[in-house]
Scaffold this motif. Structure first.
Motif, short mmCIF file in Angstrom:
data_model
loop_
_atom_site.label_atom_id
_atom_site.label_comp_id
_atom_site.label_asym_id
_atom_site.label_seq_id
_atom_site.Cartn_x
_atom_site.Cartn_y
_atom_site.Cartn_z
N HIS A 24 10.56 3.22 -5.79
CA HIS A 24 9.69 4.38 -5.96
C HIS A 24 10.21 5.34 -7.03
O HIS A 24 9.83 6.51 -7.05
CB HIS A 24 9.54 5.13 -4.63
CG HIS A 24 8.94 4.28 -3.55
ND1 HIS A 24 7.62 3.89 -3.56
CD2 HIS A 24 9.48 3.72 -2.43
CE1 HIS A 24 7.37 3.14 -2.50
NE2 HIS A 24 8.48 3.03 -1.80
N THR B 38 0.84 -1.20 0.00
CA THR B 38 0.00 0.00 0.00
C THR B 38 0.88 1.24 0.00
O THR B 38 1.62 1.49 0.93
CB THR B 38 -0.91 0.02 1.24
OG1 THR B 38 -1.67 -1.18 1.25
CG2 THR B 38 -1.83 1.21 1.20
N GLY B 39 0.79 2.03 -1.06
CA GLY B 39 1.57 3.25 -1.12
C GLY B 39 0.87 4.38 -0.41
O GLY B 39 -0.34 4.56 -0.54
N SER B 40 1.58 5.13 0.38
CA SER B 40 0.97 6.24 1.09
C SER B 40 0.66 7.37 0.12
O SER B 40 1.29 7.50 -0.92
CB SER B 40 1.91 6.73 2.20
OG SER B 40 3.05 7.34 1.65
N THR B 41 -0.30 8.19 0.51
CA THR B 41 -0.69 9.30 -0.35
C THR B 41 0.45 10.28 -0.52
O THR B 41 0.69 10.78 -1.63
CB THR B 41 -1.91 10.01 0.27
OG1 THR B 41 -2.97 9.07 0.44
CG2 THR B 41 -2.38 11.14 -0.62
N THR C 210 10.67 7.19 -10.61
CA THR C 210 9.74 7.61 -11.66
C THR C 210 10.52 7.93 -12.93
O THR C 210 11.73 8.17 -12.88
CB THR C 210 8.93 8.84 -11.23
OG1 THR C 210 9.83 9.93 -10.96
CG2 THR C 210 8.13 8.55 -9.97
N GLU D 250 6.21 11.19 -5.81
CA GLU D 250 6.58 10.55 -7.08
C GLU D 250 5.97 11.31 -8.26
O GLU D 250 6.64 11.53 -9.28
CB GLU D 250 6.11 9.09 -7.07
CG GLU D 250 6.86 8.21 -6.09
CD GLU D 250 6.24 6.83 -5.96
OE1 GLU D 250 5.53 6.41 -6.89
OE2 GLU D 250 6.46 6.18 -4.93
N ASN D 251 4.70 11.68 -8.13
CA ASN D 251 4.05 12.44 -9.20
C ASN D 251 4.75 13.78 -9.43
O ASN D 251 4.93 14.22 -10.57
CB ASN D 251 2.58 12.67 -8.88
CG ASN D 251 1.77 11.39 -8.87
OD1 ASN D 251 2.19 10.38 -9.44
ND2 ASN D 251 0.63 11.42 -8.22
N SER E 247 3.68 9.66 -0.36
CA SER E 247 4.72 9.08 -1.21
C SER E 247 4.33 9.17 -2.68
O SER E 247 5.14 9.52 -3.53
CB SER E 247 4.95 7.62 -0.82
OG SER E 247 5.89 7.01 -1.68
N GLN E 248 3.07 8.87 -2.99
CA GLN E 248 2.59 8.95 -4.36
C GLN E 248 2.63 10.39 -4.86
O GLN E 248 2.97 10.65 -6.02
CB GLN E 248 1.16 8.41 -4.45
CG GLN E 248 0.63 8.31 -5.87
CD GLN E 248 1.43 7.36 -6.73
OE1 GLN E 248 1.69 6.23 -6.32
NE2 GLN E 248 1.83 7.79 -7.91
N HIS E 249 2.33 11.32 -3.98
CA HIS E 249 2.37 12.74 -4.35
C HIS E 249 3.79 13.16 -4.71
O HIS E 249 4.01 13.88 -5.69
CB HIS E 249 1.84 13.60 -3.20
CG HIS E 249 1.96 15.07 -3.44
ND1 HIS E 249 1.17 15.74 -4.35
CD2 HIS E 249 2.80 16.00 -2.91
CE1 HIS E 249 1.50 17.02 -4.37
NE2 HIS E 249 2.49 17.21 -3.50
#
Length: 202
Positions: A143, A41-44, A145, A50-51, A46-48
Motif C-alpha cells: 500500500h 478489493t481495497g477498502s475506501t 505511495t 494512501e491518497n 485504506s485508499q483514502h
C-alpha cells in the motif's frame, strides 16, 4: 377427507416449503456476492489514507524545494567516501539525513509511524538512467505511495560539508557528485534530477 386428497395437500405443503427455502437461500447467496470483499478489493478508508499520504509527500517536496533544502541535501556529499555524510553505502537507514530536508521528512512521516525511502534519479549523457539512494528504511508495503519532484542542480552550487556549511572549494560542476553529467560551458545548469519519496505505514 379421502387419503388421496390428504396426500395431495401434503405434497403441496412440501412443495411450498421447498420453494420458500430456495427463495431464502437465493437471497442470502445474492447478498453475500454483493457485499463480498476479496483480497484484491481495497477498502475506501485504506485508499483514502494512501491518497492522503501522497498529497502530504507532494506538499512536503514542493515546500522544501522552494526553500532549497532538497538541493542542499542532494549536495550533502562526501566526495572522498563517495556517499552522503554519515550514511551507509545504501543511504541513511534509520531516518532522514541530518539536514533540514531530512528533519522535515522525519517530523512529517517517521514520527507518525510512517516509513519512507528517498531516491534520486537522473539521466546520463548517453541516455541511460542512473540513481542514488538517499534513504533506505526497508521494503515498501503493497500500500506504499510515491511522490516525485524535479530539482535543478547548477555547476556553481557548492557541495555541503558534514557540518551543513557550504564547501569552500568543491562544487557540483567539479564532477565529484554522484550525478554523472558533462559540464556545459554554455549554461550554469548541471542537471535536472528527479527526487522520489516512497511512503508507507509501518
Amino acid at each position: 377427507m379421502t387419503d388421496w386428497k390428504r396426500t395431495l395437500r401434503g405434497q403441496a405443503h412440501t412443495l411450498e416449503a421447498v420453494t420458500a427455502a430456495l427463495l431464502v437461500l437465493s437471497a442470502v447467496v445474492f447478498a453475500l456476492q454483493v457485499t463480498a470483499v476479496t483480497p484484491l478489493t481495497g477498502s475506501t478508508s485504506s485508499q483514502h489514507i494512501e491518497n492522503q499520504q501522497t498529497e502530504v509527500a507532494e506538499g512536503l517536496l514542493a515546500a522544501e524545494d522552494r526553500q532549497g533544502t532538497i538541493s542542499e541535501t542532494l549536495r550533502y556529499w562526501n566526495e572522498s567516501n563517495e556517499r552522503f555524510h554519515g550514511a551507509q553505502s545504501d543511504g541513511y537507514t534509520s531516518g532522514g539525513p541530518p539536514t533540514a530536508f531530512g528533519e522535515a521528512l522525519n517530523e512529517t512521516f517517521l514520527d507518525r509511524g510512517i516509513a519512507f525511502n528517498v531516491h534520486v534519479r537522473y539521466v546520463r549523457d548517453d541516455g541511460s538512467r542512473g540513481s542514488e539512494q538517499v534513504v533506505d528504511l526497508g521494503e515498501p508495503s503493497d500500500h506504499a505511495t510515491t511522490a516525485t519532484r524535479l530539482v535543478s542542480l547548477y555547476n556553481s552550487d557548492p557541495l555541503i560539508d558534514a557540518d551543513a556549511t557550504e564547501n569552500g572549494t568543491a562544487t557540483v560542476g567539479d564532477g565529484v557528485l554522484y550525478v554523472e553529467h558533462d559540464v556545459s560551458p554554455e549554461t550554469d545548469l548541471f542537471s535536472v534530477v528527479e527526487v522520489e519519496v516512497v511512503v508507507w505505514r509501518m
